[in-house]
Design a protein around this motif. Sequence first.
Motif, PDB file in Angstrom:
ATOM      1  N   GLY A   9       0.688  -1.541   0.061  1.00 12.13           N
ATOM      2  CA  GLY A   9       0.158   0.207  -0.037  1.00 12.13           C
ATOM      3  C   GLY A   9       0.983   1.243   0.114  1.00 12.13           C
ATOM      4  O   GLY A   9      -0.198   2.521  -0.307  1.00 12.13           O
ATOM      5  N   ASN A  10       1.890   1.204   0.593  1.00 15.07           N
ATOM      6  CA  ASN A  10       2.791   1.983   0.029  1.00 15.07           C
ATOM      7  C   ASN A  10       2.906   3.731   1.244  1.00 15.07           C
ATOM      8  O   ASN A  10       3.151   4.245   0.421  1.00 15.07           O
ATOM      9  N   THR A  31       3.664   3.570   9.363  1.00 17.10           N
ATOM     10  CA  THR A  31       2.211   3.482  10.208  1.00 17.10           C
ATOM     11  C   THR A  31       1.346   2.782  10.017  1.00 17.10           C
ATOM     12  O   THR A  31       0.456   2.184  10.411  1.00 17.10           O
ATOM     13  N   HIS A  32       1.100   2.415   8.494  1.00 16.21           N
ATOM     14  CA  HIS A  32       0.342   1.951   7.592  1.00 16.21           C
ATOM     15  C   HIS A  32       0.397   0.005   7.329  1.00 16.21           C
ATOM     16  O   HIS A  32      -0.003   0.028   6.048  1.00 16.21           O
ATOM     17  N   TYR A  33       1.636   0.267   7.433  1.00 18.75           N
ATOM     18  CA  TYR A  33       2.264  -1.665   7.561  1.00 18.75           C
ATOM     19  C   TYR A  33       1.179  -2.524   8.734  1.00 18.75           C
ATOM     20  O   TYR A  33       2.106  -1.714   9.542  1.00 18.75           O
ATOM     21  N   ALA A  34       0.946  -3.481   8.500  1.00 19.70           N
ATOM     22  CA  ALA A  34       1.230  -4.123   9.578  1.00 19.70           C
ATOM     23  C   ALA A  34       1.526  -5.209   9.808  1.00 19.70           C
ATOM     24  O   ALA A  34       1.447  -6.233   8.251  1.00 19.70           O
ATOM     25  N   VAL A  35       3.382  -4.712  10.045  1.00 26.35           N
ATOM     26  CA  VAL A  35       3.959  -6.214  10.195  1.00 26.35           C
ATOM     27  C   VAL A  35       4.497  -7.292  11.460  1.00 26.35           C
ATOM     28  O   VAL A  35       5.068  -8.089  10.910  1.00 26.35           O
ATOM     29  N   GLU A  36       3.803  -6.770  12.223  1.00 29.94           N
ATOM     30  CA  GLU A  36       3.412  -7.620  13.866  1.00 29.94           C
ATOM     31  C   GLU A  36       2.647  -7.908  14.322  1.00 29.94           C
ATOM     32  O   GLU A  36       2.132  -8.907  15.024  1.00 29.94           O
ATOM     33  N   ASP A  37       1.376  -8.495  13.258  1.00 35.27           N
ATOM     34  CA  ASP A  37      -0.059  -8.875  13.476  1.00 35.27           C
ATOM     35  C   ASP A  37       0.354 -10.341  13.703  1.00 35.27           C
ATOM     36  O   ASP A  37      -0.718  -9.938  14.924  1.00 35.27           O
ATOM     37  N   LEU A  85      -5.453  -9.951   4.740  1.00 35.59           N
ATOM     38  CA  LEU A  85      -4.892  -9.775   3.105  1.00 35.59           C
ATOM     39  C   LEU A  85      -3.864  -8.115   2.801  1.00 35.59           C
ATOM     40  O   LEU A  85      -3.552  -7.761   4.098  1.00 35.59           O
ATOM     41  N   ALA A  86      -3.048  -8.618   2.254  1.00 39.26           N
ATOM     42  CA  ALA A  86      -2.738  -7.654   1.742  1.00 39.26           C
ATOM     43  C   ALA A  86      -3.629  -6.085   1.060  1.00 39.26           C
ATOM     44  O   ALA A  86      -4.072  -5.521   2.529  1.00 39.26           O
ATOM     45  N   VAL A  87      -3.366  -5.766   0.059  1.00 33.49           N
ATOM     46  CA  VAL A  87      -4.613  -5.032  -0.388  1.00 33.49           C
ATOM     47  C   VAL A  87      -5.292  -4.951  -0.362  1.00 33.49           C
ATOM     48  O   VAL A  87      -6.324  -4.188  -0.291  1.00 33.49           O
ATOM     49  N   GLY A  88      -5.668  -6.307  -1.011  1.00 33.02           N
ATOM     50  CA  GLY A  88      -6.747  -6.012  -1.677  1.00 33.02           C
ATOM     51  C   GLY A  88      -7.740  -5.839  -2.524  1.00 33.02           C
ATOM     52  O   GLY A  88      -8.722  -6.279  -2.821  1.00 33.02           O
ATOM     53  N   LYS A  89      -6.753  -5.261  -3.580  1.00 32.06           N
ATOM     54  CA  LYS A  89      -7.565  -4.322  -4.644  1.00 32.06           C
ATOM     55  C   LYS A  89      -7.683  -5.162  -6.001  1.00 32.06           C
ATOM     56  O   LYS A  89      -8.107  -5.366  -6.372  1.00 32.06           O
ATOM     57  N   ALA A 144      10.390  -0.084   8.269  1.00 28.59           N
ATOM     58  CA  ALA A 144      10.373  -0.042   6.039  1.00 28.59           C
ATOM     59  C   ALA A 144      10.677   0.710   4.663  1.00 28.59           C
ATOM     60  O   ALA A 144      11.507   0.715   3.974  1.00 28.59           O
ATOM     61  N   GLY A 145      10.131   1.837   5.164  1.00 30.53           N
ATOM     62  CA  GLY A 145       9.971   2.592   4.544  1.00 30.53           C
ATOM     63  C   GLY A 145       8.827   2.487   3.327  1.00 30.53           C
ATOM     64  O   GLY A 145       8.653   1.280   4.033  1.00 30.53           O
ATOM     65  N   PHE A 146       9.267   3.686   2.179  1.00 33.20           N
ATOM     66  CA  PHE A 146       7.971   3.507   1.181  1.00 33.20           C
ATOM     67  C   PHE A 146       8.797   2.257  -0.474  1.00 33.20           C
ATOM     68  O   PHE A 146       9.866   2.542  -0.280  1.00 33.20           O
ATOM     69  N   GLY A 147       8.060   2.440  -0.411  1.00 37.70           N
ATOM     70  CA  GLY A 147       7.919   1.838  -1.787  1.00 37.70           C
ATOM     71  C   GLY A 147       6.959   0.495  -2.602  1.00 37.70           C
ATOM     72  O   GLY A 147       5.827   0.756  -1.922  1.00 37.70           O
ATOM     73  N   GLU A 148       7.374   0.262  -3.689  1.00 39.21           N
ATOM     74  CA  GLU A 148       6.237  -0.713  -4.398  1.00 39.21           C
ATOM     75  C   GLU A 148       6.733  -2.559  -3.513  1.00 39.21           C
ATOM     76  O   GLU A 148       7.522  -1.794  -2.335  1.00 39.21           O
ATOM     77  N   ASP A 149       5.700  -2.415  -3.073  1.00 47.88           N
ATOM     78  CA  ASP A 149       5.977  -3.654  -2.410  1.00 47.88           C
ATOM     79  C   ASP A 149       6.958  -5.163  -3.229  1.00 47.88           C
ATOM     80  O   ASP A 149       7.459  -5.963  -1.982  1.00 47.88           O
ATOM     81  N   THR A 150       7.163  -5.159  -4.419  1.00 45.83           N
ATOM     82  CA  THR A 150       7.990  -6.102  -5.192  1.00 45.83           C
ATOM     83  C   THR A 150       9.408  -5.091  -4.494  1.00 45.83           C
ATOM     84  O   THR A 150       9.912  -6.037  -4.395  1.00 45.83           O
TER      85      THR A 150
END
Lengths: 287, 322
Positions: free
Chosen positions: B120-121, B125-131, B170-174, B294-300
């Motif tokens: 989601g770039n 704050t907007h990455y769930a990485v420890e969930d 889910l990831a972005v789910g779009k 992790a910073g910004f960038g596209e998921d791949t």
Amino acid sequence: MTSTIARPETSVSELEDLSYELREKLLLLCGEYNGSVHIGGDLSCADVLTLLFHYGMRVDPQDLRNPERDRFVLSKGHAAVCMYITMAIRGFFDYRGIVDTYGQLDSAYGMHPCKVQLPGVEVSTGSLGHGLPLATGMALHARRNGMDHRVFTLMGDGETGEGSVWESALAANSNNLGNLVAFIDRNRQLMTSFAEERVKLEPYPDKWRAFGWNVIEVDGHDMGALVAAFDSLPAPDSDTPTVIICDTVKGKGVDFMEANLAWHAGSLNETDLQRALASLAHGRKAA
Amino acid sequence: MTSTDVTSFTFGELLSSRTVIGQTLKELGEANDNLWVLTPDIGATLVEFRDTFPDRFVDVGLSEQACVGIAAGLANEGNIPVVSGMLPFLSMRALEQVRSDICYPNLPVKIVGTHGGLVGNGGSTHYAVEDLGLMTSLVNMTVTSIGDPLMVGEVLRQSMNMTGPLYIRLAVGKKDKVVYEPGSVTIEIGKGITAREGSDLTLFAHGETVSQALEAADVLAAEHSINARVVDMFTLKPIDADLIQRCAEETGRFVVVEDHLAYGGLASQISDVIVDRGLRLEGFQRLGIPQVFAGFGEDTELRDKHGYGLQATVDAALAVTA
């Protein structure tokens, strides 16, 4: 729809006697239990719990899951033992069973109430600020299903420092939940300080009004006033949730505990128990 | 897999998990009069449910704690609430409500959300990485992580019979890859899916990294004559320990790749099984997010940067089979 569960027709003087019995039984348990009891906050909400279980709420100790019953959520879960004993006096539980097992291994009666271990308790609570969201969800259920019971919750005033309280205050008003009634035990004490010293809750009623709630202010130890406040509640199918701010005293009824930070929680040795019982009896005679 | 009427898709194309969720919830709402949907202002794809069942749709606005608490109150009254939102907030801001209001009384609340992993770039704050670490440690909680959009619908359908809480990540789910041709695999909560058979090693993944693991297996087969098994361990709790044991016995080498902190997620669940069952492996590597924001960038791009992208997966497989 008229509820098939009748409200008890208890007079103000009978309610006062029941409150006295509750406080006395609380102190006796405190004397028997070899551990700390949240006695200060129990005594401040004893009259409100008596009002709810012996006057206000439609509940049936013989039919715990009757869908028409009023719901009660003890948000200030540390007053669990006060609720257990209130409910025991009303016929839900056996008082002796509470005293004999309280806080012990495998007992259903612990410091904070658990609905899984103790059927009759509506929800498991203990962590502060959880009761109002839970009660809001329960009120939504009733509203959507056309049920006319009310959902009551009892919070401590210190507890309303939790953000989740105000989140759900917004949600309850936004969803027009006139079937939701929150009592606040406004004893003006937190665990380690007096409320206005560290946390400025005032202007407290205005805060609730600003969130769109119907506000009733009452002396939380005046049973006649509590009954009148209850009788003035808007109908459950109305649109505005109500908060009843009860002006109370932490440790109410025992002179050496009243408004005393040392008695947020504690245990009673035999000497203190007798002093406490004497103070309670003296206060009753004076009244 | 139960095929659904929501699926006007071609296998291998991209489908929106969010769309599947919206349509599945409407379908389940028709069948279950006690199904509610709640959201803290993340309701764009819940419009169908909202418009069909407005009296069972609650948008509390930006109030995650109240949202989960209200859901618990509804479940307490015999309802089946689904809380839909963004996982970084549902899993952390409302964690105590999830634990004490839902898990403690073991209520059938489903938490389904997006932004699991570096997707989601939005920044950290907007990455769930420890969930997954947080959720798998909660008593009574069932934890899933799903990449295939059709699986999301199937898991939701199966969850209607569950008595306890469920977490769906889910990831972005779009735009998600349809991994499994409908009917080709059995979806059962608590059972891993063998997405590709193989005997030289097992690649374990969940969510969107399943597709990446399958790609890596193709590369390994075509360029290195290595036959990798791929297991989609979409249920992290309860973990399919029998399948892990079988993979250990049959392939002897594991690579775990996940869009989550490398410690605390699936790799940790698997290593617990290895230790608890005394399994013998000849190689084990875990690929995931290191201890960084992790910073910004596209998921791949982020996966490549942080060492758990396609090439890293191939390299890890080569290393454990060397």
